[in-house]
Design a protein around this motif. Structure first.
Motif, PDB file in Angstrom:
ATOM      1  N   THR A 145      -1.923  20.555  -9.513  1.00 18.38           N
ATOM      2  CA  THR A 145      -1.357  19.675  -9.948  1.00 18.38           C
ATOM      3  C   THR A 145      -1.614  21.145 -11.026  1.00 18.38           C
ATOM      4  O   THR A 145      -0.086  22.305 -11.713  1.00 18.38           O
ATOM      5  CB  THR A 145      -1.851  19.061 -10.654  1.00 18.38           C
ATOM      6  N   ALA A 146      -2.342  21.951 -11.111  1.00 21.18           N
ATOM      7  CA  ALA A 146      -2.774  22.735 -12.437  1.00 21.18           C
ATOM      8  C   ALA A 146      -1.509  24.218 -11.740  1.00 21.18           C
ATOM      9  O   ALA A 146      -1.223  25.136 -12.549  1.00 21.18           O
ATOM     10  CB  ALA A 146      -3.974  23.816 -12.359  1.00 21.18           C
ATOM     11  N   VAL A 147      -1.125  24.453 -10.246  1.00 22.92           N
ATOM     12  CA  VAL A 147      -0.594  25.209  -9.936  1.00 22.92           C
ATOM     13  C   VAL A 147       1.022  24.933 -10.331  1.00 22.92           C
ATOM     14  O   VAL A 147       1.709  26.143 -10.955  1.00 22.92           O
ATOM     15  CB  VAL A 147      -0.713  25.467  -8.495  1.00 22.92           C
ATOM     16  N   THR A 148       1.082  23.872 -10.151  1.00 24.25           N
ATOM     17  CA  THR A 148       3.256  23.844 -10.287  1.00 24.25           C
ATOM     18  C   THR A 148       3.127  23.351 -11.819  1.00 24.25           C
ATOM     19  O   THR A 148       3.656  24.012 -12.401  1.00 24.25           O
ATOM     20  CB  THR A 148       2.735  22.103 -10.355  1.00 24.25           C
ATOM     21  N   ALA A 149       1.688  23.780 -12.855  1.00 26.71           N
ATOM     22  CA  ALA A 149       2.177  23.664 -14.258  1.00 26.71           C
ATOM     23  C   ALA A 149       2.387  25.164 -14.619  1.00 26.71           C
ATOM     24  O   ALA A 149       2.966  25.908 -15.283  1.00 26.71           O
ATOM     25  CB  ALA A 149       0.941  23.053 -14.662  1.00 26.71           C
ATOM     26  N   CYS A 150       0.985  25.899 -13.467  1.00 23.24           N
ATOM     27  CA  CYS A 150       1.862  27.615 -14.107  1.00 23.24           C
ATOM     28  C   CYS A 150       2.609  27.980 -13.911  1.00 23.24           C
ATOM     29  O   CYS A 150       3.301  29.494 -14.364  1.00 23.24           O
ATOM     30  CB  CYS A 150      -0.034  27.646 -13.143  1.00 23.24           C
ATOM     31  N   GLN A 203       1.019  35.150 -12.906  1.00 18.97           N
ATOM     32  CA  GLN A 203       0.117  35.651 -13.650  1.00 18.97           C
ATOM     33  C   GLN A 203      -0.152  36.530 -12.957  1.00 18.97           C
ATOM     34  O   GLN A 203      -1.954  37.195 -12.443  1.00 18.97           O
ATOM     35  CB  GLN A 203      -1.057  34.725 -14.017  1.00 18.97           C
ATOM     36  N   PRO A 204       0.715  37.890 -12.907  1.00 15.70           N
ATOM     37  CA  PRO A 204      -0.030  38.733 -12.383  1.00 15.70           C
ATOM     38  C   PRO A 204      -1.304  39.806 -13.318  1.00 15.70           C
ATOM     39  O   PRO A 204      -1.606  40.356 -12.180  1.00 15.70           O
ATOM     40  CB  PRO A 204       1.737  39.846 -12.280  1.00 15.70           C
ATOM     41  N   THR A 205      -0.792  39.739 -14.661  1.00 14.86           N
ATOM     42  CA  THR A 205      -1.752  40.969 -15.327  1.00 14.86           C
ATOM     43  C   THR A 205      -2.569  40.081 -15.268  1.00 14.86           C
ATOM     44  O   THR A 205      -3.932  40.791 -15.239  1.00 14.86           O
ATOM     45  CB  THR A 205      -1.244  40.581 -16.672  1.00 14.86           C
ATOM     46  N   ARG A 206      -3.171  38.638 -15.412  1.00 15.24           N
ATOM     47  CA  ARG A 206      -4.331  38.857 -15.475  1.00 15.24           C
ATOM     48  C   ARG A 206      -4.939  38.585 -14.137  1.00 15.24           C
ATOM     49  O   ARG A 206      -6.207  38.640 -14.106  1.00 15.24           O
ATOM     50  CB  ARG A 206      -4.456  36.781 -16.412  1.00 15.24           C
ATOM     51  N   LEU A 207      -4.409  38.476 -13.292  1.00 18.72           N
ATOM     52  CA  LEU A 207      -5.574  37.808 -11.628  1.00 18.72           C
ATOM     53  C   LEU A 207      -5.057  39.096 -11.158  1.00 18.72           C
ATOM     54  O   LEU A 207      -5.962  39.585 -10.398  1.00 18.72           O
ATOM     55  CB  LEU A 207      -4.463  37.762 -10.776  1.00 18.72           C
ATOM     56  N   SER A 208      -5.020  40.606 -12.140  1.00 21.86           N
ATOM     57  CA  SER A 208      -4.849  41.862 -11.265  1.00 21.86           C
ATOM     58  C   SER A 208      -6.354  41.564 -11.780  1.00 21.86           C
ATOM     59  O   SER A 208      -6.910  43.443 -11.126  1.00 21.86           O
ATOM     60  CB  SER A 208      -3.890  42.640 -11.530  1.00 21.86           C
ATOM     61  N   THR A 252     -10.632  33.160 -19.122  1.00 22.99           N
ATOM     62  CA  THR A 252      -9.517  33.193 -19.283  1.00 22.99           C
ATOM     63  C   THR A 252      -8.999  32.231 -20.424  1.00 22.99           C
ATOM     64  O   THR A 252      -9.460  31.762 -20.238  1.00 22.99           O
ATOM     65  CB  THR A 252      -8.245  32.899 -17.936  1.00 22.99           C
ATOM     66  N   THR A 253      -8.060  32.622 -21.187  1.00 17.87           N
ATOM     67  CA  THR A 253      -7.349  31.623 -22.276  1.00 17.87           C
ATOM     68  C   THR A 253      -6.025  30.729 -21.686  1.00 17.87           C
ATOM     69  O   THR A 253      -6.318  30.313 -23.077  1.00 17.87           O
ATOM     70  CB  THR A 253      -6.850  32.698 -23.633  1.00 17.87           C
ATOM     71  N   ASP A 254      -5.970  31.050 -20.562  1.00 15.67           N
ATOM     72  CA  ASP A 254      -5.100  29.707 -19.594  1.00 15.67           C
ATOM     73  C   ASP A 254      -5.248  28.910 -19.854  1.00 15.67           C
ATOM     74  O   ASP A 254      -6.313  28.966 -18.689  1.00 15.67           O
ATOM     75  CB  ASP A 254      -3.544  30.731 -19.055  1.00 15.67           C
ATOM     76  N   THR A 255      -5.376  27.682 -19.891  1.00 14.65           N
ATOM     77  CA  THR A 255      -5.758  26.539 -19.208  1.00 14.65           C
ATOM     78  C   THR A 255      -5.606  25.830 -18.055  1.00 14.65           C
ATOM     79  O   THR A 255      -6.294  25.361 -17.340  1.00 14.65           O
ATOM     80  CB  THR A 255      -5.877  24.977 -20.620  1.00 14.65           C
ATOM     81  N   ASN A 256      -3.856  26.326 -17.870  1.00 15.15           N
ATOM     82  CA  ASN A 256      -3.775  25.975 -16.738  1.00 15.15           C
ATOM     83  C   ASN A 256      -3.769  26.830 -15.254  1.00 15.15           C
ATOM     84  O   ASN A 256      -4.567  26.748 -14.586  1.00 15.15           O
ATOM     85  CB  ASN A 256      -2.098  26.475 -16.157  1.00 15.15           C
ATOM     86  N   LEU A 257      -4.331  27.940 -16.023  1.00 15.80           N
ATOM     87  CA  LEU A 257      -5.027  28.758 -15.062  1.00 15.80           C
ATOM     88  C   LEU A 257      -6.311  28.503 -14.483  1.00 15.80           C
ATOM     89  O   LEU A 257      -6.962  28.621 -13.285  1.00 15.80           O
ATOM     90  CB  LEU A 257      -4.505  30.807 -15.526  1.00 15.80           C
TER      91      LEU A 257
END
Length: 297
Positions: free
Chosen positions: A87-92, A137-142, A160-165
């Motif tokens: 569900t979260a991945v889909t939202a991302c 989210q390439p930048t954040r996950l790098s 992280t500030t992205d709630t879905n991530l």
């Protein structure tokens, strides 16, 4: 000789074992048939036959249609964690216009119970979902370490500030934890299955021993030997466990060792004129030994 029956608890244990053995045999048969069918397909053909679902709603709806109440607690936790993850991945993916892959997990993968061999669809979905996360989210996950531990992923998620991530990372770790819980439960079932097999074997061997004892005693009584047949057989089989060869020699040469000859029950001779004497006990003992030597119970 009095019959010896197992306790109610052991009867229930045996019944439970037989039921679980039949269920496991059926599961193994279905799994073997699926494996044989898959071996005849190419990877692309196999994926084409998978009932892939393209939305989280479809997954949840299908799951409930397959009887959610059949799952064990750890299996239900696994699905809930998996569902939160996709569900979260889909939202991302949707917020970054990333194409969402099809999901290949099926509720039947957890029924009637989880098996490690049935986790491949969840593992495939996890890999596909990570491709979505990295693309979204390439930048954040790098900044997430390569081969990060669960603790590192959770620590990263908290910052992280992205709630879905954040939800995706936390539910990913939970999914891995619940997968491990299901594997542990599976291994415990295997241990219990092996334990029940041993208990069933012990039970069957004991029943065979009791049946053999009954046949020995019945054969002795049928010949009207003046001896307590139950006592003789019980004492013989007790000795047999400790010293098989010695017990057999005693049974064939001096069976009165296991139970005394009841001289007073030896029929008198010469129309009742000659009463039985102790010496007659020795004669009966020899006769009984010869009889038992030939007896096949």
């Amino acid at each position: 000789m009095a019959d010896t029956s197992p306790s109610d608890d052991f009867d229930k244990l045996l019944d439970d074992f037989i039921a679980s053995q039949l269920q496991d045999a059926e599961d193994a048969l279905v799994e073997q048939e699926e494996k044989e069918n898959k071996n005849s397909l190419t990877d692309s053909e196999e994926k084409a036959l998978q009932p892939a679902v393209s939305s989280v709603t479809d997954v949840v709806s299908k799951f409930h249609d397959e009887n959610i109440d059949k799952l064990a607690p750890e299996e239900l936790r696994l699905f809930n964690a998996y569902n939160e993850f996709i569900t979260a991945v889909t939202a991302c993916g949707e917020q970054e216009n990333i194409t969402i892959p099809s999901f290949f997990f099926r509720p039947s993968d957890l029924l009637p119970h989880f098996r490690p061999s049935k986790s491949q669809n969840i593992n495939q979905d996890i890999l596909n979902c990570w491709e979505v996360l990295i693309a979204a989210q390439p930048t954040r996950l790098s900044s997430l370490p390569i081969n990060a531990t669960d603790e590192q992923i959770l620590s990263f998620a908290e910052k992280t500030t992205d709630t879905n991530l954040q939800s995706a990372l936390i539910s990913y770790v939970e999914t891995l934890i619940e997968l491990e819980s299901c594997e542990i439960a599976y291994n415990l079932r295997k241990v219990n299955y092996e334990k029940h097999k041993i208990q069933k074997k012990i039970f069957e061997e004991e029943q065979q021993r009791l049946d053999k004892m009954r046949k020995y005693a019945q054969a002795i009584r049928a010949k009207n030997f003046p001896i307590d047949a139950d006592m003789l057989v019980n004492n013989f089989f007790k000795t047999l466990r400790k010293d098989p060869e010695g017990a057999k020699k005693i049974l064939e040469n001096n069976p009165a060792t296991f139970a005394p000859i009841q001289v007073d029950k030896i029929p008198p001779r010469f129309f009742g004129m000659i009463k039985p004497k102790p010496e007659d006990g020795f004669r009966v003992n020899r006769q009984l030994g010869k009889f038992l030597k030939k007896l096949k119970a």
